[in-house]
Write an enzyme that holds these catalytic residues in place. Structure first.
Site, PDB file in Angstrom:
ATOM      1  N   GLU A 115       0.825  -1.332   0.012  1.00 55.74           N
ATOM      2  CA  GLU A 115       0.027   0.225  -0.031  1.00 55.74           C
ATOM      3  C   GLU A 115       0.748   1.197  -0.007  1.00 55.74           C
ATOM      4  OE1 GLU A 115      -3.588   2.203   2.326  1.00 55.74           O
ATOM      5  OE2 GLU A 115      -3.057   0.039   2.709  1.00 55.74           O
ATOM      6  N   LYS A 150      -8.438  -1.362   1.092  1.00 55.54           N
ATOM      7  CA  LYS A 150      -9.455  -1.615   2.085  1.00 55.54           C
ATOM      8  C   LYS A 150     -10.398  -2.593   1.582  1.00 55.54           C
ATOM      9  CE  LYS A 150      -9.479   0.087   5.819  1.00 55.54           C
ATOM     10  NZ  LYS A 150      -8.775  -0.580   6.833  1.00 55.54           N
TER      11      LYS A 150
END
Length: 414
Positions: free
Chosen positions: A213, A229
């Site tokens: 990420e 997410k």
């Protein structure tokens, strides 16, 4: 606070190790010039102090919004760039939020920057005989599955009261070890999807990262964040479930909106746009949903302002961010240590910091791992406990030297 090299470094980053987000052409050819260290309890504003340190060492971080790419020398002894690490706790200080419980690995700094120079040749790694055999003990959880589930229920009650919309709940585990932990930590970079794979080490500590990420990247006058997410097993059914889950999509969009707001806080940034929304990508046997949010960045924005805007990352805090940090401080009995912070590279003409999910740390006695997930009103406590275990499993297996299913497929390397 420490400026300069420490003579007692017994976990020095091997020259053969990749520092997360560092230039591929320079791997194994760096020489340490100087280092900065700040820990909770030290005086001063860590964002300003590290920006001052990097500026004094030739990196123009007081103007990261420049749009002109410059040509920089690459000869022996010239500046290559700097590795930068910011803990979740330091990010809370920068954001003005609650810091939370004490870290289980206090020997790690909360902010660390290492300025690195180009070397004339690639040093050879130490011969195997110089490394002690590595042995990993049993993992010890800092809370039980029941405690974890109870924290999820408490988060749901906070959401029902209207205190927060969403919050990330993270657990911790540690294991004793013998021998040199650096090779085990370095193996994490081989996990598929480890966009920020690599090792950073210092005086009595080391961090190994397999994060997919992007917390924040600045390049060519544009600032980018790529929040992740939403998680499912990397199967056909898992992909369909992720795409069809109203809960996962709602949770994801809340974080995208939070990240848009974080970027919009930067002076002169905008317009902020969502370049990609809820794209499903693979990380080491798991499907994850990722979006891309970006904005043009005005000339003159500095590193301290950027860190205060984006740290800690919205995908590992929740919304609203400061209220979520208050809830995290109440719910989590153990600090986040090296996890849920920032780790990456600052070059003369760009910045690229990963969010330290899928990350492990070593102190002089134990290895530490963290994992968790975002909680909404629709969260099922048992499912959240299982999701955290699924995220942690490839990291633990890799540290132990075991094979990880799904690691032969291409992940998030683009």
């Amino acid at each position: 606070m420490v400026h300069g090299r420490g003579a007692a470094d017994h976990f020095p980053t091997p020259p053969s190790c990749l520092i997360p987000a560092s230039p591929g052409s320079c791997q194994g050819g760096h020489r340490l010039s100087s280092a900065f260290r700040w820990s909770l309890g030290d005086a001063g504003d860590p964002a300003e102090l590290v920006a001052d340190f990097l500026t004094a060492n030739g990196l123009p971080v007081r103007n990261i919004g420049r749009t002109v790419t410059q040509v920089h020398p690459t000869g022996d002894g010239t500046l290559c760039g700097a590795a930068l690490y910011v803990s979740a706790a330091a990010g809370c200080v920068m954001a003005g939020g609650a810091v939370g419980s004490p870290t289980p690995a206090p020997s790690l700094p909360d902010v660390y920057a290492a300025v690195l120079l180009h070397g004339s040749s690639r040093p050879q790694p130490p011969v195997p005989a110089q490394r002690r055999p590595f042995r990993l003990g049993d993992w010890r959880e800092s809370w039980t599955a029941e405690d974890h589930a109870g924290a999820v229920e408490a988060a749901r009650r906070a959401i029902a009261r209207g205190d927060i919309y969403q919050v990330n709940v993270v657990g911790h585990a540690s294991a004793g070890y013998a021998g040199d932990p650096i090779p085990a930590l370095a193996r994490l970079a081989g996990l598929s999807g480890a966009r920020y794979g690599g090792v950073l080490a210092g005086d009595g500590w080391a961090i190994g990262c397999a994060s997919p990420e992007t917390l924040v990247e600045v390049r060519g006058g544009r600032v980018v964040t790529r929040p992740i997410k939403g998680t499912r097993p990397a199967t056909g059914r898992g992909r369909r479930e992720l795409l069809e889950s109203a809960k996962e999509r709602a949770e994801h969009i809340m974080i995208v909106d939070l990240e848009r707001n974080d970027l919009a806080r930067l002076p002169g940034a905008g317009p902020v746009r969502v370049d990609e929304l809820f794209a499903v990508r693979e990380w080491s046997g798991l499907w994850q949903a990722e979006s891309v949010v970006s904005a043009p960045l005005a000339d003159g924005v500095d590193l301290a302002t950027l860190l205060r805007a984006v740290c800690p990352g919205g995908s590992v805090t929740g919304a609203p961010k400061l209220a979520a940090l208050d809830e995290i401080a109440r719910l989590e009995p153990v600090g986040r240590g090296a996890s849920m912070g920032a780790l990456g590279w600052i070059g003369p003409d760009h910045l690229d910091l990963g969010l330290t999910i899928r990350t492990a740390a070593a102190d002089g006695q134990r290895l530490h791992v963290w994992a968790g997930g975002g909680i909404t009103w629709d969260s099922d406590p048992g499912a959240e406990v299982a999701e955290a275990a699924a995220k942690s499993a490839p990291v633990r297996a890799t540290l132990a030297g075991a094979a990880v299913p799904g690691n032969d497929r291409i992940g998030l390397r683009s």
